[in-house]
Design an enzyme around this catalytic site. Sequence first.
Site, PDB file in Angstrom:
ATOM      1  CB  THR A   1      -0.316   4.402   9.343  1.00 55.57           C
ATOM      2  OG1 THR A   1      -0.314   3.300   8.382  1.00 55.57           O
ATOM      3  CG2 THR A   1       0.029   3.730  10.734  1.00 55.57           C
ATOM      4  N   GLY A   2      -3.248   3.959   8.609  1.00 59.70           N
ATOM      5  CA  GLY A   2      -4.597   3.166   8.918  1.00 59.70           C
ATOM      6  C   GLY A   2      -5.572   3.800   8.028  1.00 59.70           C
TER       7      GLY A   2
ATOM      8  CB  SER B   1      -0.952   0.147   1.269  1.00 57.51           C
ATOM      9  OG  SER B   1      -0.368  -0.142   2.294  1.00 57.51           O
TER      10      SER B   1
ATOM     11  CB  THR C   1       0.110   5.034   5.350  1.00 56.39           C
ATOM     12  OG1 THR C   1      -1.292   4.789   4.776  1.00 56.39           O
ATOM     13  CG2 THR C   1       0.561   6.359   4.995  1.00 56.39           C
TER      14      THR C   1
ATOM     15  CB  THR D   1      -0.397   5.907   1.341  1.00 61.35           C
ATOM     16  OG1 THR D   1      -1.329   4.737   1.648  1.00 61.35           O
ATOM     17  CG2 THR D   1      -1.372   7.056   0.795  1.00 61.35           C
TER      18      THR D   1
ATOM     19  NE  ARG E   1      -9.820   6.379   0.521  1.00 59.67           N
ATOM     20  CZ  ARG E   1      -8.778   6.149   1.365  1.00 59.67           C
ATOM     21  NH1 ARG E   1      -7.394   6.040   0.661  1.00 59.67           N
ATOM     22  NH2 ARG E   1      -8.780   6.070   2.429  1.00 59.67           N
TER      23      ARG E   1
HETATM   24  N1  GLY Z   1      -3.814   6.081   5.454  1.00 59.84           N
HETATM   25  C1  GLY Z   1      -3.874   5.815   3.983  1.00 59.84           C
HETATM   26  C2  GLY Z   1      -5.059   5.914   3.397  1.00 59.84           C
HETATM   27  O1  GLY Z   1      -6.168   5.576   3.949  1.00 59.84           O
HETATM   28  O2  GLY Z   1      -5.262   6.419   2.172  1.00 59.84           O
END
Ligand code: GLY
Length: 318
Positions: free
Chosen positions: A228-229, A45, A177, A195, A205
């Site tokens: 991150t998340g 990711s 991320t 990310t 998105r």
């Molecule tokens: N934390 C990375 C994302 O949701 O795009």
Amino acid sequence: MIASTWSFAERCNEAAWPALAAGGDPMDAVVEACRVAEEDPSIDSVGFGGLPDADGAVTVDACVMRSPASCGGVCAMRRHLHAARVARLVMERTSHHLIAGDAADRFAERHGVEARELVAPAAREAWERWRAGGGDGEASRQVRDRALRPEDRGPGSGGALFGAHAAGESRWRHHDTIGTIAIGSDGRMAGACSTSGVPYKLPGRVGDSPIVGHGLYVDPAAGAATATGTGELISSACGAFLAVECMRRGASPLEAAHEAVARIAAVRAIEPHHQAVIVAVAPDGRVAAAALRQGFLLAVRTPAGARLEPPGATVRDD
Ligand code: GLY
């Protein structure tokens, strides 16, 4: 010091460390740490290796920050891998904060950054399997839910699609991320966040990572934080900004990170596949992470050596 999210960032920190320890600019350190993650096809990711959106395209987002007066970001780039490097160009060469989409790719080209393929072969295959399994909707949910299988959450197993994860780190797939914060020997701070976002996302998105105050915030007068998340959760509470504001009011990094994650948990309905982590760093180098759930590891490099540490606090026990 340099602190970066997830165990894979040990190698990112190590790449950045020699120049940082020799008195280098912490902005160089965080962009270098991101570069290593962005080029690594085993990290699914971030950058090359990142899982595609629903149309099969990998799009990347990043921001960098030295202070509230010095920050920049890019989002939804499709042709340039080094999103943190391009974000730095936005910060240094424009008066803007964020450049999006094809215009961000064209901006990168105008500044001499080479275009390249972002979809790694294994990521392409994963997307083809996802599409063959029904693609959008319920199938997409099932992909996310698979990240919750016990075998995917056990120590050291990871649910990693391509890569292994460290003992003690469960793999909330799709939440890897890289957020990284460095302090140089002269006390200057810098941060970066990079990310490819949520896999199989709706095209267009964008999550928290490229948005100043959401995925990253740095104010040398108060501290720095990165996230991150699940971006939608982190953005709901302006997670990184909230943690820095807590430190400004006198909270320790752990208290600040915990308050930000607790707010995230309070404002949105939390689903089993969600994870959210805030890393907070005080100007004096104290660092701590708080997470929605266990399963996260923070990679820290200081003159004393490298260490991997679990969150100092979690807000849920499931
Ligand atoms: N934390 C990375 C994302 O949701 O795009």
